[in-house]
Design an enzyme around this catalytic site. Structure first.
Site, PDB file in Angstrom:
ATOM      1  N   HIS A   1      -6.641  -2.610  -6.740  1.00  0.00           N
ATOM      2  CA  HIS A   1      -5.593  -3.292  -5.972  1.00  0.00           C
ATOM      3  C   HIS A   1      -5.581  -4.827  -6.280  1.00  0.00           C
ATOM      4  O   HIS A   1      -6.624  -5.370  -6.779  1.00  0.00           O
ATOM      5  CB  HIS A   1      -6.116  -3.349  -4.437  1.00  0.00           C
ATOM      6  CG  HIS A   1      -5.144  -3.680  -3.313  1.00  0.00           C
ATOM      7  ND1 HIS A   1      -5.070  -5.162  -2.947  1.00  0.00           N
ATOM      8  CD2 HIS A   1      -4.351  -3.296  -2.428  1.00  0.00           C
ATOM      9  CE1 HIS A   1      -4.038  -5.225  -2.133  1.00  0.00           C
ATOM     10  NE2 HIS A   1      -3.719  -4.109  -1.844  1.00  0.00           N
TER      11      HIS A   1
ATOM     12  N   ASP B   1     -15.106  -2.464  -3.546  1.00  0.00           N
ATOM     13  CA  ASP B   1     -13.940  -2.860  -2.521  1.00  0.00           C
ATOM     14  C   ASP B   1     -13.891  -1.264  -1.579  1.00  0.00           C
ATOM     15  O   ASP B   1     -13.515  -0.363  -2.052  1.00  0.00           O
ATOM     16  CB  ASP B   1     -12.630  -2.799  -3.538  1.00  0.00           C
ATOM     17  CG  ASP B   1     -11.510  -2.963  -2.701  1.00  0.00           C
ATOM     18  OD1 ASP B   1     -11.536  -2.593  -1.265  1.00  0.00           O
ATOM     19  OD2 ASP B   1     -10.420  -3.231  -3.063  1.00  0.00           O
TER      20      ASP B   1
ATOM     21  N   GLN C   1     -10.590   1.161   1.307  1.00  0.00           N
ATOM     22  CA  GLN C   1      -9.974   2.670   1.676  1.00  0.00           C
ATOM     23  C   GLN C   1     -11.209   3.560   1.821  1.00  0.00           C
ATOM     24  O   GLN C   1     -10.956   4.835   1.950  1.00  0.00           O
ATOM     25  CB  GLN C   1      -9.055   3.097   0.420  1.00  0.00           C
ATOM     26  CG  GLN C   1      -8.068   2.320   0.202  1.00  0.00           C
ATOM     27  CD  GLN C   1      -7.057   2.135   1.566  1.00  0.00           C
ATOM     28  OE1 GLN C   1      -7.046   3.009   2.468  1.00  0.00           O
ATOM     29  NE2 GLN C   1      -6.191   1.364   1.612  1.00  0.00           N
TER      30      GLN C   1
ATOM     31  N   LYS D   1      -7.516  -1.330   8.775  1.00  0.00           N
ATOM     32  CA  LYS D   1      -7.501   0.008   8.252  1.00  0.00           C
ATOM     33  C   LYS D   1      -8.350   1.029   8.592  1.00  0.00           C
ATOM     34  O   LYS D   1      -8.475   2.055   8.424  1.00  0.00           O
ATOM     35  CB  LYS D   1      -7.683   0.037   6.654  1.00  0.00           C
ATOM     36  CG  LYS D   1      -6.688  -0.993   6.171  1.00  0.00           C
ATOM     37  CD  LYS D   1      -6.871  -0.944   4.457  1.00  0.00           C
ATOM     38  CE  LYS D   1      -6.096  -2.112   3.796  1.00  0.00           C
ATOM     39  NZ  LYS D   1      -4.667  -1.860   3.488  1.00  0.00           N
TER      40      LYS D   1
ATOM     41  N   CYS E   1       0.656  -2.962  -4.017  1.00  0.00           N
ATOM     42  CA  CYS E   1      -0.316  -3.956  -4.698  1.00  0.00           C
ATOM     43  C   CYS E   1      -1.130  -3.459  -5.838  1.00  0.00           C
ATOM     44  O   CYS E   1      -2.349  -3.833  -5.846  1.00  0.00           O
ATOM     45  CB  CYS E   1      -1.071  -4.355  -3.520  1.00  0.00           C
ATOM     46  SG  CYS E   1      -0.283  -5.371  -2.280  1.00  0.00           S
TER      47      CYS E   1
END
Ligand code: PLP
Length: 417
Positions: free
Chosen positions: A132, A209, A212, A235, A374
């Site tokens: 991203h 990261d 997600q 999220k 993104c």
């Protein structure tokens, strides 16, 4: 596979759906909402909305600086949220949890504070082709300032990371390996533990990261042995405006502060200051107090449902979605097969722009996203400007997948395909 021949039963989805007030609304008269955009942001359960509402009605005060009842209550609630986050990701101590605005700010914090202090000209950082922008641009900025070299683990044709190429890149003796745990486009779940182990053997610091991953399956920072983990509350059924940076204690303690101001100091003089202890050293100014409390409530909610059950449900939904999407002539879904993927299906429909696809789906109340999400370099790799992305969470059903497929047949009809 034919319509609804798979029934997703891992969770009591009807009960779960009743926890989310927004899922009861119609987007137009007679058109119920079918929300397939949780990768961008998730919906919020009643419990989260109520926790934030109650905080503002009952306990609202600034934290850490008052000796009155409300200040003590709000401080205790804010710090309890930190404890919940630590427990949720298996952090050794709550002081290793830094509240930020979102994943993006958490990664920027590491780039500015750790990166500026530890990376020097000629140093190598390894990222991946599926990042991203929030795990690319902070490193671009730092690379330009410090004259660093960035290398990228390629995405193989099967949508997985090319680990042989990664092993070769490690010969460059990188100082940093920063990568996503799950692609927000391909849905690829990366072999994080292995990537981290190899990075450490090569002497690199690792950043994961988790934007997600943390919302969708169990993530434990100690079993991963990761140095930094970044994720966003919005999220994972929590509010916008708050994210998390987990860091290894020795690294966080050695890092200079990121932002300067109130709360991040022990003492301030006209010409000097002494930084506060963890975690306050990295939390300058009044933080997002109600949002932290909302995140704590979201963690309670997800825990009560069970992260393993959520992951299993999404596995079933994505497997079903991939089978059904394959039926639609012309649809091409990007990324690996269902067993290596989270609940994300980004696809193209030859001859129809993704914006048109999503507009037609919107007419049927189906919320998907169109664009480069993104992750422009990843789209460039595939030679496409954009995809349409349907994404799934604990409240989605196989019937909603059927509606998506129906909507795609409507797209074909509209475009005379
Ligand atoms: N990383 C990944 C993989 C994402 O999917 C996202 C958001 O979609 C981000 C980072 C950035 O998250 P935020 O906008 O909450 O900072």
């Amino acid at each position: 596979m034919t319509q609804s021949s798979v029934d997703v039963r891992s969770l009591d989805v009807t009960r779960i759906r009743s926890d989310f007030p927004i899922l009861r609304r119609e987007v137009r008269p007679g058109i119920p909402l079918i929300y397939l955009d949780s990768t961008a942001t998730s919906q919020k359960p009643e419990a989260v909305i109520r926790a934030m509402d109650e905080f503002y009605r009952q306990s609202n005060a600034n934290i850490h600086r008052g000796i009155h009842v409300l200040a003590e209550e709000s401080t205790a609630a804010y710090e309890l949220a930190r404890e919940k986050v630590a427990q949720f990701i298996g952090a050794p101590a709550a002081r290793q949890i830094i509240f930020t605005r979102n994943t993006t700010e958490a990664i920027n914090l590491v780039a500015y504070a750790w990166g500026r202090a530890n990376l020097t000209a000629g140093g190598v950082g390894i990222l991946t082709e599926m990042e991203h922008h929030s795990n690319l641009v902070p490193w671009h900025i730092l690379a330009a300032e410090k004259n660093l070299r960035l290398e990228f683990i390629p995405v193989a044709p099967d949508g997985m990371l090319d680990l042989d190429e990664y092993r070769r890149l490690l010969d460059h003796q990188p100082k940093l390996v920063s990568f996503t745990h799950m692609s927000n486009v391909l849905g690829t779940i990366t072999p994080a533990a292995e990537i981290i182990r190899l990075a450490h053997e090569a002497g690199a610091v690792t950043l994961l990261d988790g934007a997600q991953s943390v919302p969708h399956f169990p993530v434990n920072v100690q079993s991963l042995d990761v140095d930094f983990l970044a994720f966003s509350a919005h999220k994972m059924c929590g509010p916008t405006g708050i994210g998390v940076l987990y860091g290894r204690k020795s690294l966080l303690e050695a890092m200079p502060p990121f932002l300067g101001g109130g709360d991040m100091i022990k003492r301030v003089h006209l010409r000097s200051f002494a930084a506060n202890d963890l975690p306050h050293k990295f939390e300058a100014g009044t933080p997002a107090i109600a949002e932290a409390i909302g995140l704590g409530a979201a963690i309670d909610y997800l825990t009560s449902v069970g992260m393993d059950a959520i992951a299993a449900h999404e596995q079933e939904i994505i497997a079903y979605a991939l089978e059904r999407l394959e039926e639609v002539p012309g649809v091409k879904v990007f990324g690996p097969s269902a067993e290596h993927k989270g609940g994300v299906a980004a696809f193209t429909f030859p001859g129809v722009h993704p914006h048109d696809v999503s507009q037609i789906l919107d007419q049927a109340g189906i919320a998907v996203r169109a664009g480069h999400h993104c992750a422009q370099p990843l789209h460039e790799k595939y030679g496409i400007p954009a995809t349409t992305r349907a994404s799934f969470y604990l409240y989605n059903t196989s019937e909603e997948v059927d509606k998506l497929v129906e909507g795609l047949y409507k797209v074909k009809e509209v475009f005379g395909m």
